[in-house]
Design a protein around this motif. Structure first.
Motif, short mmCIF file in Angstrom:
data_model
loop_
_atom_site.label_atom_id
_atom_site.label_comp_id
_atom_site.label_asym_id
_atom_site.label_seq_id
_atom_site.Cartn_x
_atom_site.Cartn_y
_atom_site.Cartn_z
N GLN A 143 47.10 20.65 41.64
CA GLN A 143 47.60 21.21 40.34
C GLN A 143 48.21 22.30 40.31
OE1 GLN A 143 44.75 23.29 37.18
NE2 GLN A 143 45.09 21.31 36.25
N TYR A 144 47.90 23.39 41.25
CA TYR A 144 48.70 24.67 41.43
C TYR A 144 48.41 25.14 42.51
CZ TYR A 144 44.03 26.10 40.16
OH TYR A 144 42.44 26.50 40.37
N ASN A 145 49.33 26.16 43.02
CA ASN A 145 49.49 27.01 44.35
C ASN A 145 49.58 28.39 43.49
OD1 ASN A 145 51.22 24.62 46.57
ND2 ASN A 145 49.23 25.17 46.39
N GLY A 146 50.81 28.86 44.03
CA GLY A 146 50.73 30.21 43.23
C GLY A 146 50.08 31.25 43.93
N PRO A 147 49.99 32.52 43.41
CA PRO A 147 49.52 33.64 43.95
C PRO A 147 47.87 33.76 43.89
CG PRO A 147 51.15 34.43 42.11
CD PRO A 147 50.63 32.91 42.14
N TYR A 157 65.70 26.41 46.40
CA TYR A 157 64.92 26.06 44.91
C TYR A 157 63.61 26.35 45.18
CZ TYR A 157 62.92 23.47 41.14
OH TYR A 157 62.19 22.92 39.90
N PHE A 158 62.86 26.96 44.20
CA PHE A 158 61.26 27.42 44.22
C PHE A 158 60.65 26.72 43.01
CE2 PHE A 158 57.85 29.85 42.52
CZ PHE A 158 57.28 30.01 43.85
N GLN A 159 59.65 26.15 43.15
CA GLN A 159 58.81 25.59 41.95
C GLN A 159 57.20 25.57 42.34
OE1 GLN A 159 57.52 21.65 40.95
NE2 GLN A 159 56.07 23.26 39.90
N GLN A 160 56.61 26.23 41.51
CA GLN A 160 55.09 26.17 41.79
C GLN A 160 54.59 26.31 40.38
OE1 GLN A 160 53.71 29.26 44.66
NE2 GLN A 160 53.62 27.73 46.41
N ASN A 161 53.24 25.61 40.27
CA ASN A 161 52.21 25.90 39.20
C ASN A 161 51.55 26.91 39.42
OD1 ASN A 161 53.85 23.80 37.90
ND2 ASN A 161 52.23 22.36 38.75
N PHE A 162 51.48 27.89 38.62
CA PHE A 162 50.33 29.04 38.81
C PHE A 162 48.83 28.66 38.15
CE2 PHE A 162 53.31 32.87 39.58
CZ PHE A 162 53.98 32.13 40.69
N SER A 163 48.03 29.22 38.79
CA SER A 163 46.69 29.04 38.14
C SER A 163 46.33 29.53 36.98
CB SER A 163 45.55 29.53 39.17
OG SER A 163 44.44 29.79 38.51
#
Length: 307
Positions: free
Chosen positions: A72-76, A111-117
């Motif tokens: 669902q997400y990666n991010g920091p 390109y960069f794309q991530q869903n953050f928590s």
């Protein structure tokens, strides 16, 4: 020591302070056969104060970062200073995020794309560097440990009554194998005229890994004569369970199988985790379905940029 080896040790040390989808074992499982890595932010003493795992792909020599499947997400992830007030918290986030942004620049991505928590609510440092944001939504029941309260939050007509009726003719199956579920999942999507976008080997590998770690639950529902009507796989940590994969028998019609599956799973997870995430969809019909469980609309951010 490589960055990934260092990250594995960090995950072992921090345990479930690092969310499920950011865990080393999760990334290893969902990125098998692909390349993933991690970047860190450090304090002046070399201690890790932030980490950001990522899946990196390449096409025609051009590199990009996207979400792994079933993630669902990666991010920091951030290790906040103790007793930080709002001013210090925002300063800390800016420092860590700027470190990540500089390191992403060094990867020479297109390109960069991530869903953050959902835990990450501040993306201003990314905005200042030209990144863009889209708000997305999932649906959660924040406290599933009081199952009576959860039940009372279900819509009476479309959920409680259907569950009660389905329970009269369907029985739970705890012995469903990952292989049987994967085949059922593929057949379900085929019956809808679509190809299953999740590879069979990934489904089996993830279920096996998660259940062996006591962080996965696979449950099926069968008719009295043994016909599988529905099945669902949920991954979880001590904070939240996530409904990742599900499939229904196309001949089952509207027999209440899906609501009963959710209810059976929530009851089993009540002693193992705090919350339940329906892995909400932006699809209007699916959104309405999840609302009927008394779930709370929960925003999270998709962060992206053409570099």
């Amino acid at each position: 020591m490589t960055a990934k080896e260092r990250y594995r040790k960090l995950c072992e040390t921090e345990g479930e302070h690092i969310p499920l989808f950011l865990q080393y074992w999760w990334m290893e499982t969902v990125c098998t056969g692909k390349k993933w890595d991690v970047i860190f932010a450090e304090d002046s003493f070399g201690n890790i104060i932030g980490a950001m795992p990522y899946l990196i792909g390449s096409k025609l020599g051009m590199r990009y970062i996207i979400q792994p499947q079933l993630t669902q997400y990666n991010g920091p992830w951030l290790k906040y200073p103790e007793k930080a007030n709002e001013c210090k918290r925002l300063y800390f986030e800016k420092k860590v995020f700027n470190s990540f942004i500089e390191q992403l620049k060094e990867l020479k991505l297109i390109y960069f794309q991530q869903n953050f928590s959902p835990l990450i609510t501040n993306w201003l440092p990314f905005y200042w560097k030209g990144y863009r944001q889209t708000t997305r939504y999932t649906y959660r029941i924040e406290d599933i440990q009081d199952t009576l309260k959860v039940w009372n939050g279900f819509d009476h007509h479309s959920r409680q009554k259907k569950i009660a009726k389905a329970a009269e003719s369907l029985q739970t199956d705890h012995s469903l194998t990952p292989e049987e579920f994967a085949d059922f999942h593929i057949a379900y999507w085929k019956s809808r005229g679509s190809k299953d976008l999740v590879p069979r080997d990934l489904i089996i590998r993830l279920i096996n890994t998660a259940t062996q770690r006591n962080q996965g639950l696979l449950l099926g529902l069968r008719t009295r004569d043994g016909i599988l009507q529905g099945a669902r796989f949920v991954a979880y940590d001590s904070n939240c369970g996530y409904a990742l994969l599900s499939a229904l028998n196309p001949d089952g019609h509207d027999n209440g199988c899906s609501p009963l599956l959710f209810w059976e799973i929530i009851q089993r997870l009540a002693a193992r985790t705090k919350s339940f995430d329906f892995e909400g969809s932006m699809d209007e019909n699916i959104e309405q379905s999840y609302r009927l469980y008394g779930a709370v609309q929960t925003p999270y951010m998709k962060i992206w940029k053409w570099l």
